[in-house]
Design a protein around this motif. Sequence first.
Motif, mmCIF file in Angstrom:
data_model
loop_
_atom_site.group_PDB
_atom_site.id
_atom_site.type_symbol
_atom_site.label_atom_id
_atom_site.label_comp_id
_atom_site.label_asym_id
_atom_site.label_seq_id
_atom_site.Cartn_x
_atom_site.Cartn_y
_atom_site.Cartn_z
ATOM 1 N N THR A 246 0.829 -1.204 0.000
ATOM 2 C CA THR A 246 0.000 0.000 0.000
ATOM 3 C C THR A 246 0.861 1.250 0.000
ATOM 4 O O THR A 246 0.556 2.239 -0.691
ATOM 5 N N LYS A 247 1.943 1.221 0.759
ATOM 6 C CA LYS A 247 2.836 2.380 0.810
ATOM 7 C C LYS A 247 3.560 2.604 -0.518
ATOM 8 O O LYS A 247 3.788 3.738 -0.934
ATOM 9 N N ILE A 248 3.903 1.515 -1.195
ATOM 10 C CA ILE A 248 4.590 1.629 -2.474
ATOM 11 C C ILE A 248 3.648 2.163 -3.556
ATOM 12 O O ILE A 248 3.971 3.095 -4.299
ATOM 13 N N LYS A 249 2.462 1.579 -3.636
ATOM 14 C CA LYS A 249 1.506 1.967 -4.685
ATOM 15 C C LYS A 249 0.778 3.268 -4.350
ATOM 16 O O LYS A 249 0.258 3.936 -5.254
ATOM 17 N N LYS A 250 0.725 3.610 -3.079
ATOM 18 C CA LYS A 250 0.036 4.817 -2.612
ATOM 19 C C LYS A 250 -1.416 4.854 -3.083
ATOM 20 O O LYS A 250 -1.935 5.909 -3.490
ATOM 21 N N ASN A 251 -2.053 3.695 -3.055
ATOM 22 C CA ASN A 251 -3.443 3.595 -3.504
ATOM 23 C C ASN A 251 -4.431 3.513 -2.345
ATOM 24 O O ASN A 251 -5.608 3.225 -2.541
ATOM 25 N N GLY A 252 -3.949 3.736 -1.136
ATOM 26 C CA GLY A 252 -4.816 3.669 0.036
ATOM 27 C C GLY A 252 -4.068 4.148 1.264
ATOM 28 O O GLY A 252 -2.878 4.486 1.191
ATOM 29 N N ARG A 253 -4.782 4.181 2.362
ATOM 30 C CA ARG A 253 -4.194 4.637 3.623
ATOM 31 C C ARG A 253 -4.056 3.480 4.601
ATOM 32 O O ARG A 253 -4.810 2.500 4.531
ATOM 33 N N VAL A 254 -3.108 3.619 5.509
ATOM 34 C CA VAL A 254 -2.983 2.690 6.632
ATOM 35 C C VAL A 254 -3.669 3.342 7.824
ATOM 36 O O VAL A 254 -3.228 4.377 8.329
ATOM 37 N N ILE A 255 -4.776 2.736 8.253
ATOM 38 C CA ILE A 255 -5.591 3.283 9.336
ATOM 39 C C ILE A 255 -5.377 2.423 10.578
ATOM 40 O O ILE A 255 -5.715 1.238 10.588
ATOM 41 N N ALA A 256 -4.800 3.006 11.592
ATOM 42 C CA ALA A 256 -4.494 2.273 12.826
ATOM 43 C C ALA A 256 -5.645 2.408 13.804
ATOM 44 O O ALA A 256 -6.123 3.519 14.076
ATOM 45 N N VAL A 257 -6.091 1.289 14.339
ATOM 46 C CA VAL A 257 -7.131 1.300 15.366
ATOM 47 C C VAL A 257 -6.435 1.267 16.725
ATOM 48 O O VAL A 257 -5.957 0.218 17.171
ATOM 49 N N GLY A 258 -6.338 2.426 17.347
ATOM 50 C CA GLY A 258 -5.770 2.519 18.682
ATOM 51 C C GLY A 258 -4.312 2.940 18.706
ATOM 52 O O GLY A 258 -3.554 2.727 17.757
ATOM 53 N N THR A 259 -3.926 3.520 19.839
ATOM 54 C CA THR A 259 -2.534 3.939 20.016
ATOM 55 C C THR A 259 -1.596 2.737 20.083
ATOM 56 O O THR A 259 -0.427 2.846 19.719
#
Length: 346
Positions: A246-259
Amino acid sequence: MRLSNFRYTLPKTRIADHPVEPRDSCKMMVLNRRKKEIEHKTFEDIASYFKKGDLLILNNSKVFPAKIFGQKEKTDAKIEVFLLRVLNREAGLWDVLVDPARKVRVGNKIYFEEDVVAEVVDNTTSRGRTIRFLNPETDVFSLVDRIGNVPLPPYFTRKSKEADKENYQTVYASQTGAVVAPMAGMHFTMPLIQKIQKLGVKILPITLHPSLSTFHAIEVEDVSKHKMDSEYFNIPYQTAMEINETKIKKNGRVIAVGTTTCRVLEANATVDGKIKFGQGWTDKFIYPPYQFKVTDALVTNFQQPETTLLMVVSAFAEHRFLMDSYKTALKSDYRFLAYGDAMFIH
């Protein structure tokens, strides 16, 4: 940053001591970091902020009922034993807290239900001990499931109930070992998770077992001098590969649930925003200013003043914007802490 920068007044009346039902009907404050805008929603609305290609990363750590009561040999004094972490499962070795600590010394034996016996083998801190369960056939996790009490956060004034075994837990919890729930994930329901997946969002797990250090007071004014306790984590191979793609293609976000999820991802990030898979221990401490390498959006709760949890969120949202949003939350009757309402920052 100074500790005093993370101080605010939290009335006891704003601390939720029971969850709403259903879980995803709680309030949700949405912060837009770029526009510095605030929206007021309910948690079930969170799906509308996701899109195909996004990755939703969950902490699948499972809380176990870590408080058990026994009797000291000879005197029959009642002893509370709080199981913190297993040191060697085969040998029955555990780090624990005991109360009253003055009555528990090295060499003492403590007797529990079902004829289970443990011996104190070492002192660790003022209340801390290392104990060894002497019944080789005893599965301690199975034992506490039967006789243990849920270790609710110390800011709760009530005792734990049977319902807390389910409520103080995410619906996707699977990896036993936590004594503190990954709070932000407790808002999700299985129907909501299925709805998010149908949008084309991939939902992937990591594991971090939060420790009691979550609630420890920070004792230094210069927060950069604070030291976190180490906590066990595991990043599965598939989770790491999907994040990196995902980071390479930049086609989406990484959404973290919680600290907790955010800390694991950032602790294992490379300079170019990729992460490494595997397991280990982390004492990653995030506070402003911090350049996030992996996390693009964050699901969280409203945190206690002067805590490391608040500092992580502050670093992500921008400190002044976050503290202003907390003032808004207090004026708008949001519920705070573990059983409280949610915040989504993007």
